[in-house]
Design an enzyme around this catalytic site. Structure first.
Site, short mmCIF file in Angstrom:
data_model
loop_
_atom_site.label_atom_id
_atom_site.label_comp_id
_atom_site.label_asym_id
_atom_site.label_seq_id
_atom_site.Cartn_x
_atom_site.Cartn_y
_atom_site.Cartn_z
N LYS A 115 -30.05 5.73 11.86
CA LYS A 115 -31.10 5.71 10.63
C LYS A 115 -32.12 4.92 11.30
CE LYS A 115 -28.66 7.31 6.34
NZ LYS A 115 -28.65 6.94 5.06
N LYS A 197 -23.76 17.40 12.04
CA LYS A 197 -23.17 17.39 10.73
C LYS A 197 -24.17 17.94 9.89
CE LYS A 197 -24.35 13.14 8.49
NZ LYS A 197 -23.79 12.01 7.46
N LYS A 200 -28.05 16.28 4.19
CA LYS A 200 -28.69 16.43 2.97
C LYS A 200 -30.26 16.18 3.43
CE LYS A 200 -26.65 13.27 0.39
NZ LYS A 200 -25.51 12.78 -0.11
P1 TYM Z 1 -23.12 10.70 1.54
O1 TYM Z 1 -23.97 10.69 0.21
O2 TYM Z 1 -23.67 10.83 2.92
O3 TYM Z 1 -22.03 11.75 1.56
C1 TYM Z 1 -21.04 11.90 0.47
C2 TYM Z 1 -19.78 12.16 0.79
O4 TYM Z 1 -19.93 13.66 1.61
C3 TYM Z 1 -19.25 13.72 3.09
N1 TYM Z 1 -20.06 14.22 4.04
C4 TYM Z 1 -19.65 15.39 4.68
N2 TYM Z 1 -18.41 15.76 4.74
C5 TYM Z 1 -18.22 16.79 5.59
N3 TYM Z 1 -19.03 17.40 6.50
C6 TYM Z 1 -20.55 16.95 6.15
N4 TYM Z 1 -21.50 17.54 6.92
C7 TYM Z 1 -20.58 15.88 5.45
N5 TYM Z 1 -21.74 14.93 5.07
C8 TYM Z 1 -21.42 14.33 4.25
C9 TYM Z 1 -19.35 11.99 3.39
O5 TYM Z 1 -18.46 11.71 4.34
C10 TYM Z 1 -19.07 11.23 2.13
O6 TYM Z 1 -17.97 11.16 1.83
N6 TYM Z 1 -21.93 5.69 2.30
C11 TYM Z 1 -21.64 6.98 1.60
C12 TYM Z 1 -21.66 6.88 0.13
C13 TYM Z 1 -21.04 5.55 -0.54
C14 TYM Z 1 -19.44 5.51 -0.51
C15 TYM Z 1 -19.23 4.33 -1.11
C16 TYM Z 1 -18.68 6.48 0.04
C17 TYM Z 1 -21.35 4.76 -1.14
N7 TYM Z 1 -20.44 3.82 -1.23
C18 TYM Z 1 -17.83 3.72 -1.31
C19 TYM Z 1 -17.07 5.85 -0.15
C20 TYM Z 1 -16.73 4.77 -0.74
C21 TYM Z 1 -22.64 7.95 2.20
O7 TYM Z 1 -23.73 7.67 2.38
O8 TYM Z 1 -22.24 9.36 1.69
#
Ligand code: TYM
Length: 332
Positions: A115, A197, A200
């Protein structure tokens, strides 16, 4: 007496509409796990401002993401669904934990490196300490399991390390959390570059499927998905594009790779891509219909948010008070 259920915590950032990757990698599991576990799910809006956001747009995205959780089947009565900024204890615990996290550890986080390379004009301290806030999210609720995609594994390991370090000094304060990562759908790839991957924030709109894309858009994007020059639908090393489409097809239809290979034996990629598009659209259609229904009732959504925030505050209160006492603060 009912046996106490194990605890689950997970979160999603409300930046842009969730993708099919988010859904198959994480959110679909969030829904399923509710049966067996005591689940708490948060819209991680505190995390979102590590990258500059338009306030009006962020607010809209938080409503959208929260409503989508409910539309997918997160039950706000049975589980706890809340918006992170509505429970002030996340930021409070995050401060304490940051004093138990090393600069070197945070420097090794690959998401920070990615990032900061992507936004060289805004490498802020929040971007750097973000994994500490994520550890606070998890540890506040004494979570046993954290359902996430593979990209969050490193952050999960850091959360465990921080918890262990704290427990070693102060006794058993935190439950040590474990990642719950699906085997097949842990990393759904971009449709335009299947070595990356699905994200978003991808600038190419054809690279990802949003869970709110309409049927025609979904089918068109799958038709344009990048694949190899072979024409047999089979799962094999080096066929990243087709492997990814087979994974998606399997996840949305419940079919194994073998069944898919048989189904498309002698048929070309074109026919297969169309089938993946149609099956994905079919899978998302009921979620989209429920989303449309729920988003017309803002009052209900806000009530759910309010109740969710209260439940989240209550269930995390004990942890924060315990931490404060342990480090030597006066808790009145
Ligand atoms: P975020 O918002 O980027 O993504 C949310 C969840 O989706 C999963 N994910 C994917 N899984 C499979 N293939 C993909 N292409 C893919 N893209 C995203 C991510 O692994 C995630 O599980 N930091 C975290 C949000 C967060 C969080 C937490 C997660 C904040 N506090 C506490 C777990 C526990 C994040 O940015 O996820």
């Amino acid at each position: 007496m009912e046996k106490e259920r194990k605890k689950i915590l997970s979160g999603i950032q409300p930046t842009n509409t969730p993708t099919l990757g988010n859904y198959l990698g994480a959110l679909d599991n969030w829904v399923k796990l509710q049966q067996e576990y005591d689940c708490t799910y948060c819209i991680a809006d505190l995390h979102s401002i590590t990258v500059r956001q338009d306030p009006q747009q962020l607010r809209k995205q938080v409503y959208e993401s929260y409503t989508l959780l409910l539309a997918m089947g997160v039950d706000p009565e049975h589980s706890t669904a809340f918006v992170q900024s509505q429970n002030c204890q996340h930021a409070e615990l995050s401060w304490v934990l940051s004093c138990f996290t090393q600069f070197g550890e945070l420097s090794r986080m690959t998401q920070f490196k990615d990032k900061s390379a992507k936004h060289p004009e805004n490498i802020n301290a929040g971007l750097f300490t973000y994994p500490v806030l994520m550890a606070a999210d998890i540890l506040l609720y004494q979570a046993d399991l954290v359902p996430v995609g593979i990209d969050q594994k490193q952050h999960l390991e850091l959360s465990r390390d921080i918890a262990m370090r704290f427990n070693n000094i102060y006794g058993d304060v935190f439950t040590l959390p474990e990642a719950y990562i699906p085997t097949d759908t842990a990393k759904i790839a971009s449709l335009q570059d299947p070595t990356k991957k699905m994200s978003k924030s991808d600038e190419n709109p054809n690279a990802s499927i949003s869970v709110l894309d309409d049927r025609d858009t979904i089918i068109r994007k799958f038709k344009r998905a990048v694949t190899d020059s072979d024409s047999h639908v089979r799962y094999a090393p080096g066929k990243d594009g087709i492997n990814n489409l087979m994974t998606i097809y399997g996840a949305v239809t419940g079919k194994t790779y073998e069944q898919t290979e048989k189904e498309f034996d002698g048929k070309g990629y074109g026919e297969f891509k169309l089938a993946v598009g149609e099956a994905t659209a079919d899978r998302l259609a009921p979620i989209q219909a429920e989303y449309a229904r729920l988003s017309a009732d803002k009052k209900y959504i806000e009530e759910c948010m309010k109740n969710g925030a209260e439940k989240a505050f209550k269930s995390s209160r004990r942890t924060l008070q315990k931490v404060y006492k342990k480090v030597g603060y006066i808790v009145l």
